[in-house]
Design a protein around this motif. Structure first.
Motif, mmCIF file in Angstrom:
data_model
loop_
_atom_site.group_PDB
_atom_site.id
_atom_site.type_symbol
_atom_site.label_atom_id
_atom_site.label_comp_id
_atom_site.label_asym_id
_atom_site.label_seq_id
_atom_site.Cartn_x
_atom_site.Cartn_y
_atom_site.Cartn_z
ATOM 1 N N HIS A 1 5.569 14.629 5.157
ATOM 2 C CA HIS A 1 6.348 15.631 5.880
ATOM 3 C C HIS A 1 6.061 15.565 7.370
ATOM 4 O O HIS A 1 6.648 16.280 8.148
ATOM 5 C CB HIS A 1 5.917 17.033 5.450
ATOM 6 N N ASP A 2 5.073 14.739 7.717
ATOM 7 C CA ASP A 2 4.532 14.785 9.058
ATOM 8 C C ASP A 2 5.373 13.927 9.998
ATOM 9 O O ASP A 2 5.181 12.717 10.091
ATOM 10 C CB ASP A 2 3.086 14.275 8.998
ATOM 11 N N VAL A 3 6.310 14.547 10.701
ATOM 12 C CA VAL A 3 7.214 13.770 11.552
ATOM 13 C C VAL A 3 6.473 13.058 12.673
ATOM 14 O O VAL A 3 6.846 11.961 13.069
ATOM 15 C CB VAL A 3 8.330 14.632 12.169
ATOM 16 N N GLU A 4 5.417 13.690 13.169
ATOM 17 C CA GLU A 4 4.689 13.057 14.272
ATOM 18 C C GLU A 4 4.029 11.758 13.796
ATOM 19 O O GLU A 4 4.007 10.759 14.506
ATOM 20 C CB GLU A 4 3.631 14.001 14.834
ATOM 21 N N LEU A 5 3.518 11.772 12.565
ATOM 22 C CA LEU A 5 2.936 10.556 11.999
ATOM 23 C C LEU A 5 4.006 9.489 11.837
ATOM 24 O O LEU A 5 3.810 8.323 12.200
ATOM 25 C CB LEU A 5 2.298 10.859 10.636
ATOM 26 N N VAL A 6 5.142 9.888 11.313
ATOM 27 C CA VAL A 6 6.235 8.939 11.100
ATOM 28 C C VAL A 6 6.640 8.299 12.427
ATOM 29 O O VAL A 6 6.820 7.094 12.521
ATOM 30 C CB VAL A 6 7.439 9.643 10.443
ATOM 31 N N ALA A 7 6.754 9.134 13.466
ATOM 32 C CA ALA A 7 7.144 8.617 14.770
ATOM 33 C C ALA A 7 6.143 7.585 15.273
ATOM 34 O O ALA A 7 6.510 6.584 15.877
ATOM 35 C CB ALA A 7 7.260 9.762 15.769
ATOM 36 N N GLU A 8 4.869 7.827 15.007
ATOM 37 C CA GLU A 8 3.835 6.923 15.497
ATOM 38 C C GLU A 8 3.793 5.612 14.726
ATOM 39 O O GLU A 8 3.556 4.561 15.281
ATOM 40 C CB GLU A 8 2.454 7.592 15.376
ATOM 41 N N VAL A 9 3.955 5.695 13.419
ATOM 42 C CA VAL A 9 3.579 4.553 12.601
ATOM 43 C C VAL A 9 4.741 3.816 11.941
ATOM 44 O O VAL A 9 4.692 2.606 11.778
ATOM 45 C CB VAL A 9 2.532 4.996 11.532
ATOM 46 N N ALA A 10 5.790 4.523 11.561
ATOM 47 C CA ALA A 10 6.776 3.898 10.679
ATOM 48 C C ALA A 10 7.674 2.931 11.431
ATOM 49 O O ALA A 10 7.889 3.061 12.638
ATOM 50 C CB ALA A 10 7.615 4.972 10.005
ATOM 51 N N LYS B 1 -5.055 9.426 13.986
ATOM 52 C CA LYS B 1 -4.984 8.292 14.902
ATOM 53 C C LYS B 1 -5.601 7.061 14.253
ATOM 54 O O LYS B 1 -5.044 5.969 14.306
ATOM 55 C CB LYS B 1 -5.748 8.639 16.174
ATOM 56 N N THR B 2 -6.777 7.251 13.636
ATOM 57 C CA THR B 2 -7.438 6.145 12.956
ATOM 58 C C THR B 2 -6.541 5.607 11.846
ATOM 59 O O THR B 2 -6.396 4.393 11.686
ATOM 60 C CB THR B 2 -8.766 6.628 12.322
ATOM 61 N N LEU B 3 -5.943 6.517 11.091
ATOM 62 C CA LEU B 3 -5.069 6.110 9.997
ATOM 63 C C LEU B 3 -3.892 5.294 10.523
ATOM 64 O O LEU B 3 -3.546 4.246 9.968
ATOM 65 C CB LEU B 3 -4.570 7.357 9.259
ATOM 66 N N VAL B 4 -3.305 5.758 11.620
ATOM 67 C CA VAL B 4 -2.148 5.067 12.191
ATOM 68 C C VAL B 4 -2.510 3.638 12.566
ATOM 69 O O VAL B 4 -1.814 2.686 12.203
ATOM 70 C CB VAL B 4 -1.622 5.835 13.426
ATOM 71 N N PRO C 1 10.573 14.395 16.123
ATOM 72 C CA PRO C 1 9.257 14.748 16.669
ATOM 73 C C PRO C 1 9.403 15.460 18.011
ATOM 74 O O PRO C 1 10.452 15.400 18.630
ATOM 75 C CB PRO C 1 8.566 13.388 16.818
ATOM 76 N N GLN C 2 8.311 16.119 18.429
ATOM 77 C CA GLN C 2 8.369 16.917 19.657
ATOM 78 C C GLN C 2 8.802 16.118 20.867
ATOM 79 O O GLN C 2 9.627 16.574 21.653
ATOM 80 C CB GLN C 2 6.985 17.531 19.914
ATOM 81 N N VAL C 3 8.240 14.912 20.999
ATOM 82 C CA VAL C 3 8.564 14.109 22.172
ATOM 83 C C VAL C 3 10.062 13.831 22.228
ATOM 84 O O VAL C 3 10.696 13.944 23.276
ATOM 85 C CB VAL C 3 7.764 12.786 22.164
ATOM 86 N N LEU D 1 0.863 -1.168 0.000
ATOM 87 C CA LEU D 1 0.000 0.000 0.000
ATOM 88 C C LEU D 1 0.906 1.225 0.000
ATOM 89 O O LEU D 1 1.806 1.348 0.823
ATOM 90 C CB LEU D 1 -0.878 -0.013 1.252
ATOM 91 N N VAL D 2 0.682 2.123 -0.958
ATOM 92 C CA VAL D 2 1.541 3.291 -1.096
ATOM 93 C C VAL D 2 0.710 4.546 -0.933
ATOM 94 O O VAL D 2 -0.328 4.695 -1.591
ATOM 95 C CB VAL D 2 2.222 3.293 -2.484
ATOM 96 N N LEU D 3 1.114 5.436 -0.036
ATOM 97 C CA LEU D 3 0.348 6.662 0.195
ATOM 98 C C LEU D 3 1.241 7.875 -0.001
ATOM 99 O O LEU D 3 2.345 7.931 0.536
ATOM 100 C CB LEU D 3 -0.216 6.695 1.618
ATOM 101 N N ASP D 4 0.750 8.844 -0.769
ATOM 102 C CA ASP D 4 1.501 10.076 -1.009
ATOM 103 C C ASP D 4 0.890 11.195 -0.171
ATOM 104 O O ASP D 4 -0.251 11.581 -0.419
ATOM 105 C CB ASP D 4 1.445 10.420 -2.508
ATOM 106 N N GLU D 5 1.610 11.684 0.808
ATOM 107 C CA GLU D 5 1.149 12.768 1.689
ATOM 108 C C GLU D 5 -0.276 12.543 2.207
ATOM 109 O O GLU D 5 -1.175 13.330 1.927
ATOM 110 C CB GLU D 5 1.148 14.107 0.930
ATOM 111 N N PRO D 6 -0.500 11.477 2.974
ATOM 112 C CA PRO D 6 -1.884 11.205 3.360
ATOM 113 C C PRO D 6 -2.426 12.139 4.437
ATOM 114 O O PRO D 6 -3.628 12.203 4.613
ATOM 115 C CB PRO D 6 -1.821 9.768 3.883
ATOM 116 N N THR D 7 -1.585 12.879 5.164
ATOM 117 C CA THR D 7 -2.120 13.606 6.316
ATOM 118 C C THR D 7 -2.346 15.086 6.069
ATOM 119 O O THR D 7 -2.644 15.818 6.984
ATOM 120 C CB THR D 7 -1.186 13.477 7.534
ATOM 121 N N ARG D 8 -2.228 15.501 4.798
ATOM 122 C CA ARG D 8 -2.540 16.903 4.521
ATOM 123 C C ARG D 8 -4.002 17.156 4.856
ATOM 124 O O ARG D 8 -4.883 16.527 4.319
ATOM 125 C CB ARG D 8 -2.303 17.176 3.034
#
Lengths: 263, 537
Positions: free
Chosen positions: B474-483, B452-455, B512-514, B437-444
C-alpha cells in the motif's frame, strides 16, 4: 434480523445427548446420533471461524479410537475368547509383573476396546458440534457474573482454537514455501514455535484490549441486547432432557431436534 | 489533560531503559503525534497513558503520569476505561464480539450502563463514523479500514476524553487511511477530543498534528510543533526532504503549502524537465500468468488475469484492501492452485515445486515474516538456511550482517524489531538465491531508514543480479522509490499495468507526495527533482 438460538442451548443439548450416549453404551445408537448431529451441523453452522470445530472433533475422535484400540490390544490383561492372532510378547523386567506387552489378541478384547473408543469419540463429536454451532463470543456475554472469571478463561481458550487452526495452515504454507515439506515429527517443531508465539501474543493483545475497555472492573454488567430464551430454545433443551430420562429414545430425540431447527 | 512528569520505564529482564526522564503535557483538544524509529518505545509511551504499561506488562515505572488529574499509579486500566479509549496496532486482535453493533456496546456493558443510554450512544456512533450500513455485519468479514473504524467507534462510544491510537493506518491502503484520519481530525475539532497517535507513515499524518513527540534513539525526546521538529529532524516525510532539497526557508506540512511555496521554482523546472526514457528491454519472461482465475467458494478473488514478468523488473502490485493482491501473489509462488488458466515460473508450475528446486526459483516473504522462522537464535536460523540451500556455512549470516548490521547472533528472532525480523527472513530466503523474490506488504511497521535499506537491496537484487522482484504493497512512497512497473488490481482484475510513473501519476489517491507537489511534471521521487534541478542549472 434472523435470531439464532441462545448460545447456551447447543451446549445443553450436546451435554445431555453426550450423557445419554454414555448411558446407553450402544455403538449403533452412538453412531446414529453422531450422524444426525452431522446433518444438523451442516444445515445450521454459519460461515464462522469456529464452524470447523465439528470436523476437527471428528478427526480427533478417529485418533482416539485408534489409540484406544492400539493400547488396548497391546497392553493389559488378555481377555478370554476367540484368538485372532498372537503378537510376540515383549519381555519386561520382573518388577513390572502383571503388565504385559503383546501376546494373544482376542476378538472380545478388540471389540471391547473399539467400543470404548467409539463411545469417547462420539462424545467428543457431540461437544464439537456444540462448539461449531454457537458463537464463543456470545457465550461469553451470556455468562452470569458469578462464574465470570472462570467463564472468561474458558471462552478465551475456545475462541483461540479456531484462530489456532487458521494460523497452523498459514504457517505450514509459509514453511512449505521456504522449501520445507511438512511431513514427519520434525516439521511439527517448525510449526509449533511460530504458532505458540503468535497465539500468545494474540491472547495478550486481547487481554490488554479487554482490560482497557473496563472488563472485569465492575462486578455488575448490563446487557445491550439480552439473549432471551425463546420457546424454541426451551423446546430444544426439553427434547434433549427426554434423552436423559429415556436414553433408548436417543436416536428419535436427535432426529426430532434436527427437525425442530430445520429451516 | 495528560501529564507525564519525569517518566522512566524499564521492562523486566531487560537492562535498557525504554524511556528516560520523559516529561510533557498535552492539553485538551490537541492531536499529538508520537514518532521515532522502530522498536524505540512508541507503543510503550501510548500504553503508559492508560496504565496498560506497567499494570499489564510488568516493568518498573518511575515518575508520574496523570490523566485528567488521575494518576495511573493508583488506578488500573479498567478504571480509566470511561476516560481513555485505546485502539491497538492490530484492531482485529482486540475485538471481543462478532458483530459491529455488539462490539460497540461491549465496553458500555462492562461499565454497567443502562440499556437505553447504550442504544442511544450506539446509534450516535454508527452515524458519526458512517458505520450504519455495517451494523449487523460480522467483524471478521469487514475490510481493514472498516475494522479500524469499528475499533475507533467502540472506543468513542464510551465518550472518552482521550483517544490513543497505535499506528492506525499502517495496514490500510491510502484511501482507507485518509478516511480514518479525516474522521480523527473531525473528532478533534468538533468534540474537543484529545488524540495521541503513533505512525510510521508520517506523510499521512503530519498535516493533522498539533504537536509532535519525537523519541530519538539515544534516550532524548523532543517535543514541539511540526514546524519546530521538522526544522532539523532526520526522520521526516518526503515532502520535508523535498523542501530541504529545494532550499525552501519555510517548512511545508501539506502538499498545498508546498505548492504555494514553490510556485515560481516549479515553473523554472518544468521547462527543463524530460521524462526519463523507459528501457523496453524485452528479455525472456520469467513469470507468466495466462487467464488465471481463482475463486474462494463462491467469491471470485482473481478473474481472468494475464501477466508476464521478466528478470530485472521490480513489480509493485497495488490496490485496495481485499482487491486480490494476496491471491495473485499466492498463485505466483504456488501457495494455492488456480481454478482456471496457467501459472508458469521459469516454465514450471510453481505449485508442484518442492524443496531445493523451490528455494532456487522462488523466494517468498509472507505478511508475517516470523512464519518462516522457527529456530531459537539468529545464528541457528542462518545456519539452518545454509544447510537447506547447500551453501557454504556462514553465507547467510554474512549477508545478514551486511544488510542489517548490529544484530547479535544470539538474539531470539522474536526479540528482534520488526525491521530486523524482515531482514532476517529476507536473508534466509535470499541464501537460496531464488530467481524471483515475492514480498507481501513488506513495509508494515518499517521506519524510513529500514525502508531505505530495503529499497537499495531490492534494486540490487533485481537490476544487479538479473532477478525479478514482486511486491504487494500500500506504500506509494516505496513504490515510487523502487518499482519499475506497477500492476493495479481492483475487484480481482488488472485495471492498470505499466511503467511506475504512468500508473501512479494517473491516480491522485495513489500518487506519492513528490508527484502531487510537482504535478504536472512527471517526477516521483526527491532524486528525480534534484536531477531535474541539476539539469536546469
Amino acid at each position: 434480523m434472523n435470531r439464532s438460538l441462545h448460545p447456551l442451548v447447543w451446549w445443553i443439548w450436546a451435554g445431555a445427548m453426550a450423557t445419554a450416549v454414555a448411558m446407553t453404551s450402544s455403538i449403533s445408537i452412538a453412531i446414529a446420533v453422531v450422524g444426525v448431529t452431522a446433518i444438523v451441523v451442516r444445515n445450521k453452522a454459519e460461515e464462522t471461524p469456529w464452524a470447523a470445530s465439528f470436523s476437527w472433533s471428528l478427526k480427533m475422535g478417529l485418533w482416539v479410537i485408534a489409540i484406544r484400540v492400539l493400547t488396548g490390544v497391546l497392553i493389559g490383561v488378555p481377555m478370554p475368547g476367540r484368538k485372532i492372532l498372537t503378537l510376540p510378547v515383549i519381555p519386561l523386567p520382573h518388577w513390572m509383573a502383571g503388565i504385559r506387552i503383546g501376546g494373544p489378541v482376542t476378538l472380545e478384547r478388540l471389540t471391547s476396546t473399539a467400543h470404548d473408543g467409539i463411545m469417547i469419540a462420539s462424545i467428543i463429536a457431540l461437544l464439537g458440534a456444540a462448539a461449531s454451532l454457537s458463537s464463543p463470543h456470545r457465550l461469553l456475554r451470556s455468562m452470569p457474573v458469578m462464574v465470570y472469571e472462570f467463564g472468561v478463561s474458558v471462552v478465551i481458550a475456545t475462541s483461540i482454537l479456531p484462530q489456532f487452526v487458521t494460523s497452523i495452515s498459514r504457517i505450514k504454507q509459509a514453511q512449505r514455501l521456504r522449501g520445507h515439506e511438512s511431513t514427519g515429527l520434525l516439521s511439527w517443531r517448525r510449526i509449533a514455535l511460530p504458532l505458540f508465539e503468535e497465539t500468545l501474543s494474540r491472547s495478550l493483545d486481547l487481554a490488554a484490549a479487554m482490560d482497557s475497555r473496563g472488563y472485569g472492573f465492575t462486578r455488575k454488567r448490563s446487557k445491550y441486547r439480552q439473549d432471551r430464551w425463546t420457546s424454541k430454545d426451551y423446546l430444544l433443551c426439553g427434547i434433549a432432557m427426554v434423552s436423559l430420562a429415556k436414553p433408548e429414545l436417543l436416536v428419535l430425540v436427535a432426529a426430532v431436534s434436527a427437525l425442530v431447527v430445520a429451516p | 489533560m495528560i501529564k507525564f512528569s519525569n517518566v522512566s520505564l524499564i521492562y523486566p529482564n531487560s537492562q535498557q531503559t525504554v524511556i528516560e526522564d520523559l516529561s510533557f503535557t498535552v492539553s485538551e483538544g490537541e492531536l499529538v503525534l508520537v514518532m521515532g524509529p522502530t522498536g524505540i518505545g512508541k507503543s510503550s509511551v501510548l500504553r503508559l497513558i492508560n496504565g496498560l504499561v506497567p499494570h499489564h506488562t510488568g516493568g518498573i515505572l518511575a515518575g508520574d503520569i496523570s490523566v485528567n488529574g488521575i494518576s495511573t499509579h493508583s488506578v488500573k486500566p479498567g478504571g480509566l476505561a470511561h476516560l481513555i479509549g485505546i485502539v491497538g496496532q492490530n484492531p482485529l486482535h482486540g475485538f471481543v464480539t462478532d458483530t459491529v453493533e455488539e462490539e460497540l456496546a461491549f465496553g458500555m456493558e462492562t461499565l454497567n450502563m443502562p440499556s437505553d443510554v447504550m442504544r442511544k450512544r450506539v446509534e450516535e456512533i454508527l452515524d458519526l463514523l458512517s458505520l450504519a450500513p455495517l451494523r449487523n455485519r460480522t467483524i471478521a468479514t469487514l475490510s481493514g479500514g472498516e475494522q479500524q473504524r469499528v475499533a475507533i467507534g467502540s472506543a468513542l462510544v464510551m465518550h472518552p476524553k482521550v483517544l490513543v491510537l497505535d499506528e492506525p493506518t499502517s495496514a490500510l491502503d491510502p484511501i482507507a487511511a485518509e478516511e480514518v484520519l479525516s474522521i480523527l481530525h473531525r473528532l478533534v475539532h468538533d468534540l474537543g477530543l484529545t488524540v495521541i497517535i503513533s505512525e510510521h507513515k508520517l506523510e499521512r499524518v503530519i498535516q493533522f498534528a498539533d504537536r509532535i513527540i519525537h523519541i530519538q534513539g539515544d534516550g532524548h525526546t523532543r517535543i514541539g510543533t511540526p514546524q519546530e521538529i521538522f526544522a532539523d529532524s532526520d526522520l521526516a516525510p518526503p515532502i520535508i526532504h523535498l523542501a530541504r532539497a529545494m532550499q525552501l526557508s519555510e517548512i511545508p506540512l501539506t502538499v498545498r503549502d508546498m505548492r504555494r511555496m514553490t510556485q515560481t521554482k516549479r515553473k523554472e523546472l518544468v521547462d527543463g524537465s524530460v521524462l526519463a526514457p523507459i528501457e523496453n528491454s524485452k528479455t525472456e519472461s520469467l513469470v507468466t500468468l495466462k487467464q488465471v482465475t481463482i475463486n474462494y467458494g463462491k467469491k471470485n478473488a482473481i478473474s481472468d488475469v494475464s501477466l508476464s514478468i521478466s528478470s530485472g523488473e521490480i513489480i509493485a502490485v497495488m490496490g485496495r484492501n481485499g482487491a486480490g493482491k494476496s491471491s495473485l501473489l499466492r498463485a505466483i509462488v504456488g501457495a494455492s492452485t488456480v481454478d482456471k488458466g496457467d501459472v508458469l515460473v521459469a516454465k514450471k508450475n510453481p505449485f508442484l515445486l518442492q524443496g531445493r528446486e523451490r528455494t532456487q526459483l522462488i523466494g517468498f516473504i509472507p505478511q508475517e515474516p516470523s512464519d518462516l522462522l522457527y529456530r531459537q537464535s539468529v545464528a541457528d536460523e542462518c545456519s539452518q538456511a545454509d544447510q537447506d540451500n547447500h551453501v557454504v556455512a556462514g553465507t547467510t549470516l554474512t549477508l545478514l550482517q551486511e544488510l542489517v548490521p548490529g544484530i547479535s547472533s544470539h538474539t531470539h528472532p522474536r526479540d528482534l524489531s520488526e525491521g530486523q525480523r524482515l531482514g532476517l527472513a529476507l536473508c534466509v530466503v535470499l541464501s537460496g538465491s531464488p530467481k524471483i523474490l515475492v514480498l507481501d506488504e513488506p513495509t508494515r511497521g518499517l521506519d524510513y531508514s529500514a525502508k531505505k535499506t530495503l529499497v537499495s537491496l531490492l534494486k540490487e537484487i533485481a537490476l544487479g543480479q538479473e532477478r525479478a522482484v514482486i511486491i504487494a504493497t500500500h506504500d506509494v512512497e516505496l513504490v515510487a522509490e523502487v518499482a519499475t512497473r506497477v500492476v493495479f488490481i481492483a475487484e480481482g482484475e488488472i485495471v492498470a499495468d505499466g511503467p511506475v510513473a504512468q500508473v501512479l501519476l494517473s491516480s491522485p489517491a495513489f500518487a506519492p507526495q513528490v508527484a502531487k507537489v510537482m504535478s504536472p511534471s512527471p517526477w516521483l521521487t526527491i532524486n528525480d527533482v534534484i536531477e531535474a534541478m541539476k539539469r536546469n542549472q
